[in-house]
Motif scaffolding. Structure first.
Motif, PDB file in Angstrom:
ATOM      1  N   PRO A   1      45.938 -33.105  21.617  1.00 18.25           N
ATOM      2  CA  PRO A   1      44.913 -32.287  20.979  1.00 18.25           C
ATOM      3  C   PRO A   1      45.544 -30.950  20.596  1.00 18.25           C
ATOM      4  O   PRO A   1      46.271 -30.359  21.412  1.00 18.25           O
TER       5      PRO A   1
ATOM      6  N   SER B   1      41.371 -32.365  15.441  1.00 19.45           N
ATOM      7  CA  SER B   1      42.608 -33.072  15.807  1.00 19.45           C
ATOM      8  C   SER B   1      42.314 -34.308  16.657  1.00 19.45           C
ATOM      9  O   SER B   1      43.203 -35.109  16.922  1.00 19.45           O
ATOM     10  N   LEU B   2      41.068 -34.444  17.110  1.00 18.37           N
ATOM     11  CA  LEU B   2      40.707 -35.603  17.933  1.00 18.37           C
ATOM     12  C   LEU B   2      40.026 -36.656  17.062  1.00 18.37           C
ATOM     13  O   LEU B   2      39.281 -36.305  16.141  1.00 18.37           O
TER      14      LEU B   2
ATOM     15  N   LEU C   1      37.284 -38.843  23.414  1.00 21.76           N
ATOM     16  CA  LEU C   1      37.888 -37.528  23.652  1.00 21.76           C
ATOM     17  C   LEU C   1      37.120 -36.428  22.939  1.00 21.76           C
ATOM     18  O   LEU C   1      36.824 -35.380  23.501  1.00 21.76           O
ATOM     19  N   ARG C   2      36.803 -36.697  21.667  1.00 25.03           N
ATOM     20  CA  ARG C   2      36.123 -35.659  20.893  1.00 25.03           C
ATOM     21  C   ARG C   2      34.743 -35.374  21.489  1.00 25.03           C
ATOM     22  O   ARG C   2      34.363 -34.211  21.647  1.00 25.03           O
TER      23      ARG C   2
ATOM     24  N   GLU D   1      41.181 -33.942  31.613  1.00 22.03           N
ATOM     25  CA  GLU D   1      41.679 -35.113  30.876  1.00 22.03           C
ATOM     26  C   GLU D   1      43.163 -35.373  31.141  1.00 22.03           C
ATOM     27  O   GLU D   1      43.755 -36.280  30.562  1.00 22.03           O
TER      28      GLU D   1
ATOM     29  N   LYS E   1      45.591 -33.669  30.034  1.00 26.99           N
ATOM     30  CA  LYS E   1      46.294 -33.543  28.754  1.00 26.99           C
ATOM     31  C   LYS E   1      46.755 -32.108  28.573  1.00 26.99           C
ATOM     32  O   LYS E   1      46.222 -31.194  29.194  1.00 26.99           O
TER      33      LYS E   1
END
Ligand code: ADP
Ligand code: MG
Length: 362
Positions: free
Chosen positions: A59, A91-92, A98-99, A141, A143
């Motif tokens: 992301p 970007s997701l 995720l978004r 997440e 990430k």
């Protein structure tokens, strides 16, 4: 296509930047917090950033700080917050888990209204809080989130202490990595102040990825490949002549390729058109500097005409614009180096870009 005029977005259109992409990947892999992509204008910083971000599969938000600055005359927090969130959400994958999760996590920010990738604030946003929320989401997440500021030196031209904000994030928000590009390398270093005890980022580590011009061989090879891609035959002496004028600066080489190969102009016309476009571009880039002092333009002209040393340049300048004291003159020279318009070497000063040199000589 190698000869596209836009910044590249795909690895296959990016000539010879594998090593730099690897370095970028390595920095993300190691969880580094601050990555700088440096080099004079038109060496492909934005292109490298685009490709690196899309290949990272992380992301990310990418903000063109220069255009934000020129649209608003400063960098208001609210605009920056909107761009960061809009870009990050985009970007997701749309309607992916995720978004949706990110939108959910952001929705507790007071005064924020999201509809799709459109961001509104009912009251002045608190950027530190926004970064905290992004960081918490990223941690949950597992990430890393990358926040990239293209031409980041413009962040300094704002009432807001963005260096302090970045320092806060670097120290406290471990899931965020900031990537900053800069054509005005000295200005970006001044803004960050990694070596300046009076600045908030003092002592922090930054990974520096510095782009250089292509070698002569690479430049010829780049042109050859680009023309081959278009199915056009261009003679080796012509390639040599183009590189003589444009050096290894990929932005000019690809513009030449575009004019010659896509627009199909004859050699001479392609070069003329390139210099015509370059003149407009360079004048625009220099305009704010020249509005401070027209002496900047005269100094560049002096150097373009072959004056190399401090005293030769000063003599020319005084001949054209009257007396100037030593300290003031030295400051102007130093600023031109910081803005990336002059290089200072053992022999003296030079203009790193031969096309810029031709334009300012006029
Ligand atoms: P910068 O951000 O350093 O000013 P850009 O990324 O905007 O440079 O690139 C300037 C021009 O050069 C653009 O037309 C872009 O498509 C081209 N370009 C940049 N890097 C490469 C590369 N590695 N291979 C091919 N074309 C490139
Ligand atoms: Mg750029």
């Amino acid at each position: 296509m190698l000869f596209d005029l836009q910044p590249k977005t795909r690895r296959e259109d990016l000539y010879d930047r594998e090593e730099k992409l690897r370095e970028f990947e390595d920095a993300l892999h190691l969880g580094e917090k601050l990555v700088l992509i440096l080099g004079i204008r038109r060496l492909g910083k934005s292109s490298l950033l685009n490709v690196a971000l899309s290949e990272s599969n992380l992301p990310h938000a990418k903000i063109d700080v220069r255009s934000l600055y020129f649209t608003h005359g400063s960098i208001p927090q609210e605009m920056l917050a909107k761009r960061i969130l809009g870009s990050l959400i985009s970007s997701l994958p749309p309607s992916g888990k995720l978004r949706l999760g990110m939108i959910e996590a952001l929705s507790s920010i007071k005064g924020l209204r999201l509809s799709g990738v459109h961001v509104e604030f009912e009251k002045k946003p608190d950027l530190a809080e926004i970064l905290e929320r992004i960081n918490s989401w990223a941690e949950s997440e597992e990430k890393r989130v990358v926040i990239a500021f293209d031409e980041a030196q413009y962040l300094r031209l704002s009432g807001v202490q963005y260096d302090g904000l970045i320092a806060y994030a670097v120290d406290n928000l471990p899931a965020l990595t900031f990537v900053l590009t800069g054509s005005e390398v000295g200005m970006l270093h001044d803004f960050l102040g990694l070596d300046n005890p009076k600045k908030p980022l003092f002592g922090r580590y930054a990974r520096e990825i510095t782009l250089e011009r292509f070698s002569r061989e690479q430049s010829i090879d780049f042109l050859e490949r680009g023309f081959r891609e278009l199915g056009i035959d261009v003679s080796p002496p012509e390639l040599e002549r183009a590189v003589d004028r444009l050096d290894g600066i990929v932005g000019w080489l690809s513009m030449y390729g575009y004019l010659r190969g896509v627009r199909k102009l004859p050699e001479k016309d392609a070069l003329n058109e390139l210099f015509h476009r370059a003149e407009a571009l360079v004048k625009e880039e220099l305009s704010s500097l020249l509005s401070y002092s027209r002496r900047y333009g005269l100094i560049l002209k002096a150097v373009a005409m072959g004056n190399e040393t401090w005293s030769e340049i000063k003599e020319y300048l005084e001949f054209k614009a009257g007396r100037i004291n030593d300290a003031k003159f030295s400051l102007l020279l130093k600023n031109l180096v910081k803005y990336g318009y002059l290089d200072k070497g053992a022999r003296g000063y030079s203009i790193p870009d031969p096309v810029v040199a031709e334009v300012v000589k006029k």
